[in-house]
Design a protein around this motif. Sequence first.
Motif, short mmCIF file in Angstrom:
data_model
loop_
_atom_site.label_atom_id
_atom_site.label_comp_id
_atom_site.label_asym_id
_atom_site.label_seq_id
_atom_site.Cartn_x
_atom_site.Cartn_y
_atom_site.Cartn_z
N PHE A 65 -1.56 4.67 -4.06
CA PHE A 65 -0.80 4.47 -5.30
C PHE A 65 -0.03 3.17 -5.20
O PHE A 65 0.57 2.88 -4.16
CB PHE A 65 0.21 5.62 -5.45
N CYS A 66 -0.01 2.42 -6.27
CA CYS A 66 0.79 1.18 -6.32
C CYS A 66 1.63 1.18 -7.58
O CYS A 66 1.10 1.34 -8.68
CB CYS A 66 -0.15 -0.03 -6.31
N THR A 67 2.94 1.02 -7.40
CA THR A 67 3.85 1.05 -8.54
C THR A 67 4.45 -0.32 -8.82
O THR A 67 5.40 -0.44 -9.58
CB THR A 67 5.00 2.05 -8.26
N CYS A 68 3.89 -1.36 -8.20
CA CYS A 68 4.46 -2.71 -8.39
C CYS A 68 4.31 -3.16 -9.84
O CYS A 68 3.28 -2.93 -10.47
CB CYS A 68 3.73 -3.72 -7.51
N SER A 69 5.33 -3.82 -10.33
CA SER A 69 5.25 -4.39 -11.68
C SER A 69 4.57 -5.76 -11.58
O SER A 69 4.48 -6.34 -10.52
CB SER A 69 6.65 -4.57 -12.27
N ARG A 95 -2.40 -13.00 -6.24
CA ARG A 95 -2.93 -12.09 -5.22
C ARG A 95 -1.96 -10.92 -5.06
O ARG A 95 -0.75 -11.11 -5.00
CB ARG A 95 -3.06 -12.84 -3.89
N TYR A 96 -2.51 -9.72 -4.97
CA TYR A 96 -1.65 -8.57 -4.72
C TYR A 96 -1.18 -8.64 -3.27
O TYR A 96 -2.00 -8.67 -2.34
CB TYR A 96 -2.40 -7.26 -4.97
N PRO A 97 0.13 -8.69 -3.05
CA PRO A 97 0.63 -8.93 -1.68
C PRO A 97 0.55 -7.73 -0.74
O PRO A 97 0.90 -7.85 0.43
CB PRO A 97 2.08 -9.37 -1.91
N THR A 141 2.14 -4.72 -1.02
CA THR A 141 3.42 -4.05 -0.88
C THR A 141 3.30 -2.53 -0.64
O THR A 141 4.00 -1.97 0.20
CB THR A 141 4.27 -4.29 -2.17
N CYS A 142 2.42 -1.87 -1.38
CA CYS A 142 2.34 -0.39 -1.33
C CYS A 142 1.23 0.11 -0.41
O CYS A 142 0.92 1.31 -0.38
CB CYS A 142 2.09 0.17 -2.73
N ARG A 143 0.64 -0.79 0.32
CA ARG A 143 -0.58 -0.54 1.09
C ARG A 143 -0.53 0.64 2.06
O ARG A 143 -1.51 1.30 2.32
CB ARG A 143 -0.88 -1.82 1.86
ZN ZN Z 1 2.25 -2.04 -5.13
#
Ligand code: ZN
Length: 308
Positions: free
Chosen positions: A95-99, A116-118, A120-122
């Motif tokens: 799940f990724c909740t990044c805005s 690029r998606y960094p 964060t939620c990996r």
């Molecule tokens: Zn995320």
Amino acid sequence: MEVGRFAPTTSGPAHPGTLLAALLAWLDARHRGARFLLRLEDLDPERTTPQRGREMIEQLTWFGLDWDDLIWQSTAAARHRQALDTLAADGHLYFCTCSRRQIREHGRTIPGGGYRYPGTCRERPLPIDWRERTHDAVIRLRLEPGVETIPDESGLDLSLDPWHVHGDPIVRRRDGAVAYNLAVVVDDAAADVTRVVRGRDLASSTATQHRIATLLGLPEPTYRHHFLLLEDHRGKLSKSGKSVGVPELRERYRPVELCGVLACYAGLLERPDAIEPRRLLDGFQWSRVRTDDLEIVWDGESLQRVAS
Ligand code: ZN
Ligand code: GLU
């Protein structure tokens, strides 16, 4: 048997770039006696409507193309869910909740646009009830770093580390729709597609698609990416998709005339003489198709090539 396809996203009318891509994919399939499919990519519930899908069919038919099978991607939801289930069961999803703003702030820019998606939620797990919780988060696929070397028939170098360049791709969007990179792989395999011929703007997504196919154990097509028509749009060049649509072009061109213009742009005719697509089959060869992108402009009456 070889199978080719044209897979437009039906979010608006066809434009010169759409017709060119359709023509090249069709010529590639038909001249080698392959089956040819039209797949309407209509998964985006807001941008793609059945009406837009029907318009695409009508516009491609008007232009003079045909196909052996027509597939509305939205009818393949069960197959898409199954692919998500497989990837989830193998522990590849999260799940990724990044805005968008967070990704912009923390991600590097990608050549060609976007961030690029960094990652964060990996490390987050996928909640047990992920199937129902569509609006809480997007679902991403955890990629391993590593360069993929994929041959392109045109000689273009598609090698790239998808994790390093794009970051983990979205496989299910917040509106619940399965995302492009997953759907395209699953649907090409389901239709036994052996040849993907498409514009060069999609070349950099090939490595991600290759990874997805590998994780799902699906066979892969050969790839050929072709030149793009770039349209001057208020002084800004963009992939031909923002300005003139087929409805406007139809007021000025008969289909054979438009086909002649596009075939001439592509290098298949010396002069833009009116011609039906099927008359281009004789002697069609990729070696005659131009390789560098071409800048064009619509002056309200005709398409013009911008002298370079
Ligand atoms: Zn995320
Ligand atoms: N639907 C995508 C688009 O219109 C293309 C899919 C593909 O050819 O892989 O840009």
